[in-house]
Design a protein around this motif. Sequence first.
Motif, short mmCIF file in Angstrom:
data_model
loop_
_atom_site.label_atom_id
_atom_site.label_comp_id
_atom_site.label_asym_id
_atom_site.label_seq_id
_atom_site.Cartn_x
_atom_site.Cartn_y
_atom_site.Cartn_z
N SER A 54 0.82 -1.21 0.00
CA SER A 54 0.00 0.00 0.00
C SER A 54 0.86 1.26 0.00
O SER A 54 0.63 2.19 -0.78
CB SER A 54 -0.93 -0.01 1.21
OG SER A 54 -1.70 1.15 1.27
N LEU A 55 1.85 1.30 0.87
CA LEU A 55 2.75 2.45 0.95
C LEU A 55 3.60 2.56 -0.32
O LEU A 55 3.83 3.66 -0.82
CB LEU A 55 3.65 2.34 2.18
CG LEU A 55 4.62 3.49 2.43
CD1 LEU A 55 3.87 4.78 2.70
CD2 LEU A 55 5.52 3.15 3.62
N TYR A 56 4.03 1.42 -0.84
CA TYR A 56 4.87 1.39 -2.05
C TYR A 56 4.16 2.06 -3.23
O TYR A 56 4.79 2.76 -4.02
CB TYR A 56 5.26 -0.04 -2.36
CG TYR A 56 6.21 -0.17 -3.53
CD1 TYR A 56 7.54 0.20 -3.40
CD2 TYR A 56 5.77 -0.67 -4.75
CE1 TYR A 56 8.41 0.08 -4.47
CE2 TYR A 56 6.64 -0.81 -5.81
CZ TYR A 56 7.96 -0.43 -5.68
OH TYR A 56 8.83 -0.55 -6.73
N ASN A 57 2.86 1.82 -3.35
CA ASN A 57 2.03 2.52 -4.34
C ASN A 57 2.59 2.42 -5.75
O ASN A 57 2.80 3.43 -6.42
CB ASN A 57 1.84 3.97 -3.91
CG ASN A 57 0.78 4.68 -4.72
OD1 ASN A 57 -0.13 4.05 -5.25
ND2 ASN A 57 0.91 6.00 -4.84
N ASN A 58 2.85 1.18 -6.18
CA ASN A 58 3.38 0.94 -7.54
C ASN A 58 4.64 1.74 -7.85
O ASN A 58 4.83 2.21 -8.96
CB ASN A 58 2.30 1.23 -8.58
CG ASN A 58 1.17 0.24 -8.51
OD1 ASN A 58 1.40 -0.96 -8.33
ND2 ASN A 58 -0.06 0.72 -8.62
N GLY A 59 5.48 1.93 -6.85
CA GLY A 59 6.74 2.65 -7.03
C GLY A 59 6.67 4.12 -6.68
O GLY A 59 7.69 4.80 -6.68
N GLY A 60 5.48 4.61 -6.35
CA GLY A 60 5.34 6.03 -6.01
C GLY A 60 6.10 6.43 -4.76
O GLY A 60 6.43 7.60 -4.58
N ALA A 61 6.40 5.46 -3.90
CA ALA A 61 7.12 5.77 -2.66
C ALA A 61 8.63 5.76 -2.83
O ALA A 61 9.36 6.15 -1.91
CB ALA A 61 6.73 4.78 -1.57
N CYS A 62 9.12 5.31 -3.97
CA CYS A 62 10.57 5.24 -4.18
C CYS A 62 11.24 6.58 -3.92
O CYS A 62 10.82 7.61 -4.45
CB CYS A 62 10.87 4.77 -5.60
SG CYS A 62 10.40 3.08 -5.94
N GLY A 63 12.24 6.56 -3.05
CA GLY A 63 12.99 7.77 -2.73
C GLY A 63 12.42 8.59 -1.60
O GLY A 63 13.08 9.51 -1.12
N THR A 64 11.20 8.28 -1.14
CA THR A 64 10.65 9.03 -0.01
C THR A 64 11.38 8.62 1.26
O THR A 64 11.90 7.51 1.37
CB THR A 64 9.13 8.83 0.15
OG1 THR A 64 8.85 7.45 0.30
CG2 THR A 64 8.37 9.39 -1.03
N ARG A 65 11.40 9.53 2.20
CA ARG A 65 12.13 9.30 3.45
C ARG A 65 11.16 9.28 4.62
O ARG A 65 10.21 10.06 4.65
CB ARG A 65 13.20 10.35 3.62
CG ARG A 65 14.27 10.25 2.54
CD ARG A 65 15.21 11.43 2.52
NE ARG A 65 15.48 11.94 3.84
CZ ARG A 65 16.68 12.21 4.31
NH1 ARG A 65 17.73 12.07 3.57
NH2 ARG A 65 16.83 12.67 5.53
N TYR A 66 11.45 8.42 5.56
CA TYR A 66 10.61 8.27 6.74
C TYR A 66 11.46 8.26 8.00
O TYR A 66 12.54 7.66 8.02
CB TYR A 66 9.80 6.96 6.68
CG TYR A 66 8.67 7.04 5.69
CD1 TYR A 66 7.40 7.43 6.09
CD2 TYR A 66 8.89 6.78 4.36
CE1 TYR A 66 6.36 7.52 5.17
CE2 TYR A 66 7.87 6.88 3.42
CZ TYR A 66 6.61 7.25 3.84
OH TYR A 66 5.59 7.36 2.92
N SER A 67 10.98 8.93 9.01
CA SER A 67 11.57 8.87 10.33
C SER A 67 10.90 7.71 11.06
O SER A 67 9.67 7.62 11.09
CB SER A 67 11.34 10.18 11.07
OG SER A 67 11.82 10.09 12.40
N VAL A 68 11.69 6.83 11.64
CA VAL A 68 11.17 5.63 12.29
C VAL A 68 11.68 5.57 13.73
O VAL A 68 12.87 5.78 13.98
CB VAL A 68 11.60 4.35 11.53
CG1 VAL A 68 10.95 3.12 12.15
CG2 VAL A 68 11.28 4.45 10.05
#
Length: 128
Positions: A54-68
């Motif tokens: 769901s988060l990956y979104n067909n590659g739409g999330a590539c390169g996004t950054r997340y604080s974990v």
Amino acid sequence: MAIERIIIAALIATSLISMVSAIPGTATFYTTYFPSACYGNEDRGRLIAAANPSLYNNGGACGTRYSVRCTGPTNQGVPQPCTGNEVIVTIVDLCPGCGTDQLDLSQEAFSTIANTDAGRIQIDYNRV
């Protein structure tokens, strides 16, 4: 003096918004980083993650950054796995087996926030 107060108020507001918008989830880790769904054999560092479908979104999330941030254990094996640190990761891959709100972190990212012996932890994460 007034500018300083405005800056301090803005920083406090930003911190509060960040905490409110955090997504609760779980994290696991992986150790084989190439090839990745986003970048093939291109090295994107070691503080990386694979996103759930769901988060990956067909590659739409590539390169996004997340604080974990680790928030607690998911099993009794390691009752206090969290280190108290946060880590910022870049999405480089798809984790097809991950559940909703699960991230699969690189081992280096996972070990920054938790004891790897835990294997799976509870987290809060948000886009930065």
